[in-house]
Design a protein around this motif. Sequence first.
Motif, short mmCIF file in Angstrom:
data_model
loop_
_atom_site.label_atom_id
_atom_site.label_comp_id
_atom_site.label_asym_id
_atom_site.label_seq_id
_atom_site.Cartn_x
_atom_site.Cartn_y
_atom_site.Cartn_z
N THR A 8 101.58 -59.98 -25.58
CA THR A 8 100.14 -59.90 -25.83
C THR A 8 99.64 -58.47 -25.70
O THR A 8 98.90 -57.97 -26.55
CB THR A 8 99.39 -60.81 -24.84
OG1 THR A 8 99.83 -62.17 -25.02
CG2 THR A 8 97.89 -60.75 -25.09
N VAL A 9 100.06 -57.79 -24.63
CA VAL A 9 99.66 -56.39 -24.44
C VAL A 9 100.23 -55.52 -25.55
O VAL A 9 99.54 -54.64 -26.09
CB VAL A 9 100.13 -55.89 -23.06
CG1 VAL A 9 99.95 -54.38 -22.94
CG2 VAL A 9 99.35 -56.58 -21.95
N GLY A 10 101.48 -55.76 -25.94
CA GLY A 10 102.10 -54.98 -27.00
C GLY A 10 101.37 -55.12 -28.33
O GLY A 10 101.17 -54.14 -29.05
N LEU A 11 100.95 -56.34 -28.64
CA LEU A 11 100.20 -56.56 -29.88
C LEU A 11 98.82 -55.92 -29.83
O LEU A 11 98.34 -55.38 -30.83
CB LEU A 11 100.09 -58.06 -30.17
CG LEU A 11 101.39 -58.74 -30.61
CD1 LEU A 11 101.23 -60.25 -30.63
CD2 LEU A 11 101.84 -58.23 -31.98
N CYS A 12 98.18 -55.96 -28.66
CA CYS A 12 96.89 -55.27 -28.50
C CYS A 12 97.06 -53.77 -28.75
O CYS A 12 96.25 -53.14 -29.44
CB CYS A 12 96.34 -55.48 -27.09
SG CYS A 12 95.60 -57.09 -26.80
#
Length: 272
Positions: A117-121
Motif C-alpha cells: 500500500t505504501v509502495g503504491l502511494c
Amino acid sequence: MVLAGKEANRVAGAAPPDRSATLARIIEADVIPRLLLASGRAGEGLPTKHLQVEPQDIDDFAKMMIAIDLTRAGVVVSSAMARGVALESILLEIFSPTAKRLGQMWVDDECSFMDVTVGLCALQSLLRSLSSGDIVEPRALIDARVALAAMPGEQHTFGILVLETFFRRAGWDVVGMPLSPRDEIIASVARKSFDVIGFSLAREEALCALRDLITDVRSASANRGLIVLVGGRVFNESPELVRTVGADTTASDADEALVASQNLMCSRVRKH
C-alpha cells in the motif's frame, strides 16, 4: 494529479495484487495517452528509444517505493531522461512493471499488505510529480512530530496505519492513535508538543463531534501553533468541510497529507 477521482478509487479499493494491476493498466491506457496529448505528440506514436531494464532493476525500484526513497528513484528517472529516453518509455518500462511487481511481492509473501500500500502511494506520488515535469521528494524538510488518529467511533482505521508508515519512513516522529478515545487524544496533545495532528473521518454524521474535538485539542495543545489535518471519505467528497470542522487543510491520500503538512510547517517557520 495523474489519477482522477474515479481512477484513484479503483486503485484504492482493490486488494494489493488487483490494485497494482489496476494502476499498471491506468499508466498504460490513460496516463501515457494524456501525456502524449499534453505534449502535442498524440499522433506520433511512442518513442523508439528504450531502456535496458532487467528484472532486478524493477525489484530495486519497487523496494525504493516501499521505502519511499524518492531521491534514488528520481535519480533513476532523471538519468534516463538525460540519456534521451522519453517519459512515456520510462512509464512503460519502469513504472508499469513496478506496479505489477509490488502486487506480486505480496502474493509471493515477500512483503506485507502495508508495504504494498505504501509502495503504491509512493509510486502514484512520483507519477504526479513527473506529469507536472518536476520530481518532488515528499520527505520531511525539518524535524517534526505528528499525531495521527481516527475519529473516535470510526470502524475503518487502516488509512491511519498507512499514514503512520508513510510519515515515519519520511523521517517524522509519529504517534499513532488509530483506536484512541477522545480523552486520550486530548491528554496526549496536552502532554507532548506535536507540530501536526491528523484525523480521519468517514461518517458525515460525526462532523459536529469532530469539530468539537478539534476545538478541545487546540485548547489543550502544548503547541499553540498546532496544525490540524483531516482526511477520509467525507473530506474527499466535500473538501470545503475543512473550514466547518476548524481544520487547517485536508488531503486525499498519504503523500498529499505529507506534502501538505510539510508546506504548512515551512510557511509557519518562515513567518517566525
